[in-house]
Scaffold this active site. Structure first.
Site, PDB file in Angstrom:
ATOM      1  N   GLU A 299      43.865  50.923  33.607  1.00  0.00           N
ATOM      2  CA  GLU A 299      44.079  52.281  33.094  1.00  0.00           C
ATOM      3  C   GLU A 299      43.267  52.541  31.833  1.00  0.00           C
ATOM      4  O   GLU A 299      43.181  53.663  31.365  1.00  0.00           O
ATOM      5  CB  GLU A 299      45.574  52.519  32.842  1.00  0.00           C
ATOM      6  CG  GLU A 299      46.216  51.642  31.753  1.00  0.00           C
ATOM      7  CD  GLU A 299      46.666  50.269  32.264  1.00  0.00           C
ATOM      8  OE1 GLU A 299      46.000  49.694  33.149  1.00  0.00           O
ATOM      9  OE2 GLU A 299      47.672  49.767  31.732  1.00  0.00           O
TER      10      GLU A 299
ATOM     11  N   SER B 124      45.303  38.937  32.871  1.00  0.00           N
ATOM     12  CA  SER B 124      45.778  37.876  31.978  1.00  0.00           C
ATOM     13  C   SER B 124      46.732  36.937  32.731  1.00  0.00           C
ATOM     14  O   SER B 124      47.330  37.320  33.746  1.00  0.00           O
ATOM     15  CB  SER B 124      46.480  38.515  30.781  1.00  0.00           C
ATOM     16  OG  SER B 124      47.534  39.337  31.250  1.00  0.00           O
TER      17      SER B 124
ATOM     18  N   CYS C 186      35.974  36.813  30.824  1.00  0.00           N
ATOM     19  CA  CYS C 186      36.801  35.660  31.198  1.00  0.00           C
ATOM     20  C   CYS C 186      35.970  34.389  31.209  1.00  0.00           C
ATOM     21  O   CYS C 186      36.508  33.297  31.238  1.00  0.00           O
ATOM     22  CB  CYS C 186      37.429  35.882  32.546  1.00  0.00           C
ATOM     23  SG  CYS C 186      36.191  36.114  33.813  1.00  0.00           S
TER      24      CYS C 186
HETATM   25  P1  NAD Z   1      46.023  42.601  31.973  1.00  0.00           P
HETATM   26  O1  NAD Z   1      46.706  41.412  32.562  1.00  0.00           O
HETATM   27  O2  NAD Z   1      46.665  43.278  30.817  1.00  0.00           O
HETATM   28  O3  NAD Z   1      45.840  43.738  33.095  1.00  0.00           O
HETATM   29  C1  NAD Z   1      45.249  43.472  34.335  1.00  0.00           C
HETATM   30  C2  NAD Z   1      45.756  44.468  35.352  1.00  0.00           C
HETATM   31  O4  NAD Z   1      47.174  44.301  35.513  1.00  0.00           O
HETATM   32  C3  NAD Z   1      45.544  45.921  34.952  1.00  0.00           C
HETATM   33  O5  NAD Z   1      45.182  46.650  36.094  1.00  0.00           O
HETATM   34  C4  NAD Z   1      46.913  46.340  34.402  1.00  0.00           C
HETATM   35  O6  NAD Z   1      47.171  47.709  34.592  1.00  0.00           O
HETATM   36  C5  NAD Z   1      47.868  45.508  35.213  1.00  0.00           C
HETATM   37  N1  NAD Z   1      49.081  45.118  34.483  1.00  0.00           N
HETATM   38  C6  NAD Z   1      49.219  44.976  33.128  1.00  0.00           C
HETATM   39  N2  NAD Z   1      50.471  44.557  32.836  1.00  0.00           N
HETATM   40  C7  NAD Z   1      51.123  44.415  34.010  1.00  0.00           C
HETATM   41  C8  NAD Z   1      52.451  44.000  34.355  1.00  0.00           C
HETATM   42  N3  NAD Z   1      53.330  43.651  33.432  1.00  0.00           N
HETATM   43  N4  NAD Z   1      52.794  43.975  35.663  1.00  0.00           N
HETATM   44  C9  NAD Z   1      51.910  44.315  36.617  1.00  0.00           C
HETATM   45  N5  NAD Z   1      50.635  44.724  36.338  1.00  0.00           N
HETATM   46  C10 NAD Z   1      50.251  44.768  35.062  1.00  0.00           C
HETATM   47  O7  NAD Z   1      44.531  42.143  31.644  1.00  0.00           O
HETATM   48  P2  NAD Z   1      43.405  42.976  30.877  1.00  0.00           P
HETATM   49  O8  NAD Z   1      43.762  43.027  29.434  1.00  0.00           O
HETATM   50  O9  NAD Z   1      43.102  44.234  31.578  1.00  0.00           O
HETATM   51  O10 NAD Z   1      42.142  42.011  31.098  1.00  0.00           O
HETATM   52  C11 NAD Z   1      41.865  40.917  30.289  1.00  0.00           C
HETATM   53  C12 NAD Z   1      42.405  39.634  30.892  1.00  0.00           C
HETATM   54  O11 NAD Z   1      41.851  39.435  32.188  1.00  0.00           O
HETATM   55  C13 NAD Z   1      42.010  38.401  30.104  1.00  0.00           C
HETATM   56  O12 NAD Z   1      43.115  37.537  30.040  1.00  0.00           O
HETATM   57  C14 NAD Z   1      40.878  37.798  30.918  1.00  0.00           C
HETATM   58  O13 NAD Z   1      40.693  36.399  30.759  1.00  0.00           O
HETATM   59  C15 NAD Z   1      41.330  38.113  32.293  1.00  0.00           C
HETATM   60  N6  NAD Z   1      40.224  38.069  33.241  1.00  0.00           N
HETATM   61  C16 NAD Z   1      40.145  36.995  34.066  1.00  0.00           C
HETATM   62  C17 NAD Z   1      39.096  36.881  34.963  1.00  0.00           C
HETATM   63  C18 NAD Z   1      38.990  35.703  35.878  1.00  0.00           C
HETATM   64  O14 NAD Z   1      38.123  35.718  36.718  1.00  0.00           O
HETATM   65  N7  NAD Z   1      39.829  34.695  35.782  1.00  0.00           N
HETATM   66  C19 NAD Z   1      38.118  37.893  35.018  1.00  0.00           C
HETATM   67  C20 NAD Z   1      38.234  38.978  34.153  1.00  0.00           C
HETATM   68  C21 NAD Z   1      39.305  39.061  33.275  1.00  0.00           C
END
Ligand code: NAD
Length: 496
Positions: free
Chosen positions: A176, A226, A281
């Site tokens: 979002e 995350s 990441c």
């Molecule tokens: P985030 O976990 O906050 O959000 C990811 C997605 O989940 C978003 O679409 C968000 O709307 C949704 N979301 C958030 N909270 C939620 C909940 N409680 N329940 C269900 N859905 C929920 O992550 P972010 O801040 O958008 O991205 C950064 C994170 O992503 C970092 O930890 C990074 O390491 C990770 N990441 C990992 C990889 C990988 O390949 N392992 C790649 C890119 C990013």
């Protein structure tokens, strides 16, 4: 105010959701749009459209599906600058970096153009007398993709082209924080000839994700974000009987052995530590210097950091802002905690002079020396431009440190000793390993994924794992009778 809504059944929708979120330009701090936050009804509408479309799309010939993928590839390529501009406007990363992200997404589309080869099964003639056996892979139906803020184009494209090429219909829930690029991708898919409903986008937050996890028609979920949310998505999705791959957070170590080329290692540490403001990441956040190289390595890294320009990603700077004010404050708090814990701030990004609007979400590149494993700047994923140097006395100490970390996404070793590199890639408990390569992101025809708390599930993204994830195997045993037949026999079938 620009309102960003959903894309369902081949068109943009609007005004269906009761909740809204704010979208910012991180380089100016200004609110640039509102995004609709889907509830269960919006998600149900998208899943229904996908379910209808999946029924016919699964029967579209491989020739038809690849024709759409080829056309989509051309359109994304033609509009790559526009996609990069959308990324920079909502994420903040510099334009050149955003263009690189689009390029990596294009490579997965190109891989998906080869889906006929990837879906080819096996055939065995005469497994029993006049009986043949063959295997095929079929699509799952409706699948969901949930993506993070840090790669608004590349991460959706890790999954969507492979899922669609394999004959599935997709509902994507982008972050979002930067939702616009996903909607442009949806329009380009329609322009490429993809039937409405095969690719849908619902914008939203946790509520939309949980609605997808609970929807009985959704057969599989590919999640990137995350670790706490990845764990939740894996547990809730698998409890509902879905196939789930949930990629989580990271703490990536770069080990520098005493015989390494220190200029190469210093360049790599700066590029991988501060590119995209550390919001990758696969960013390097922990540099493990095997003594006696630490003093010299830290000095060379600091010299390079002095030349970095932090500022608006549209002005040719090296590093942009952080994604939101809240995230910038969180990263800044980690820097404060590092200083309080006794780490040495060799370069302190809190003092950075920026080439950008003072209201942007800024924090400059920060280098800590003499970090120890219990400090929060080491134990936690910061996801910002903060590089921690840990000093160790031996290779064994380095590999023990890396393997003790709960994350296992990426790692790199810098050395000129082939034997040491070979031993490291054999011993390290991490999914993606670089040898004198700081960000070892696999090409589209290999699969991307970490180990331990960096991935919940069995299959990685794209490449052969991606095709396996979005398909189910079936084995057919067939017999076309000649005029003879075997007669009644109640015994268990065996080869004859
Ligand atoms: P985030 O976990 O906050 O959000 C990811 C997605 O989940 C978003 O679409 C968000 O709307 C949704 N979301 C958030 N909270 C939620 C909940 N409680 N329940 C269900 N859905 C929920 O992550 P972010 O801040 O958008 O991205 C950064 C994170 O992503 C970092 O930890 C990074 O390491 C990770 N990441 C990992 C990889 C990988 O390949 N392992 C790649 C890119 C990013």
């Amino acid at each position: 105010m620009n309102l960003i809504a959903h894309f369902i059944d081949g068109k943009r929708t609007g005004g269906t959701s009761t909740r809204r979120g704010d979208v910012f330009d991180p380089a100016t701090g200004r609110r640039t749009a509102e995004v609709e936050l889907a509830g269960a009804a919006d998600v149900a509408a998208a899943v229904e459209a996908a379910e209808r479309a999946a029924r016919t799309w699964r029967d579209a010939s491989l020739a038809k599906r690849t024709a759409v993928l080829f056309a989509f590839r051309e359109l994304v390529h033609a509009r790559r600058d526009e996609l990069a501009e959308l990324i920079t406007a909502e994420h903040g990363k510099v334009l050149a970096d955003a263009a690189g992200e689009v390029q990596r997404g294009l490579e997965v589309i190109e891989y998906a153009c080869g889906i006929p080869s990837a879906l080819r099964g096996g055939f065995s003639e005469n497994v029993s007398t006049e009986v043949d056996s063959y295997s095929l892979r079929q699509p799952l139906g409706v699948v969901a993709v949930v993506s993070p803020f840090n790669f608004p184009v590349m991460v959706p494209l890790w999954f969507v082209p492979v899922a669609v090429a394999a004959g599935n219909a997709v509902v994507l829930k982008p972050s979002e924080k930067d939702p616009s690029a996903a909607l442009l991708l949806a329009e380009l898919f329609v322009e490429a000839g993809l039937p409405g409903g095969v690719f849908n986008v619902v914008n939203g937050d946790a509520e939309a994700v949980d609605a997808l996890l609970d929807h009985p028609v959704v057969r599989a979920v590919s999640f990137v974000g995350s670790t706490p949310v990845a764990r939740h998505v894996y547990q809730r999705g698998t409890a509902a009987g879905k196939r789930v791959q949930a990629l989580g957070g990271a703490k990536n170590h770069m080990v520098v052995l005493p015989d390494a080329d220190l200029d190469l290692a210093a360049d790599a540490a700066v590029n991988a530590g501060f590119g995209s403001a550390g919001e990758r990441c696969m960013a390097i956040s922990a540099l493990v210097a095997v003594e006696p190289v630490a003093d010299e390595l830290v000095a060379r890294i600091a010299r390079r950091m002095a030349g970095l320009r932090t500022g608006d990603g549209r002005r040719g700077c090296d590093m942009g802002p952080l994604v939101t004010a809240a995230h910038a404050a969180r990263v800044r708090a980690y820097v404060e905690a590092g200083v309080a814990a006794g780490a040495v701030p060799v370069v302190d990004g809190r003092d950075v002079a920026v080439d950008g609007d003072p209201d942007g979400f800024w924090l400059g590149p920060t280098l800590f020396d003499r970090v120890t494993p219990e400090m929060s700047i080491y134990t936690d994923e910061i996801f910002g431009p903060v590089l921690s140097v840990l000093r160790v006395d031996s290779y064994d100490e380095a590999v023990t440190l890396v393997n003790a970390n709960p994350y296992g996404n990426g790692t790199a070793i810098f050395t000129n000793d082939g034997g040491a590199a070979r031993r490291y890639q054999h011993e390290v408990e991490v999914g993606m390993v670089g040898v004198n390569v700081p960000i070892p992101v696999p090409m589209a025809y290999y699969s991307f994924g970490g180990w331990k708390s960096s991935l919940f599930g069995d299959l990685h993204a794209h490449g052969a794992d991606g095709v396996a994830f979005f398909t189910r195997g079936k084995v057919v045993t067939s017999r076309w009778l000649d005029p003879r037949h075997g007669g009644v026999n109640l015994g268990f079938p065996t080869q004859t």
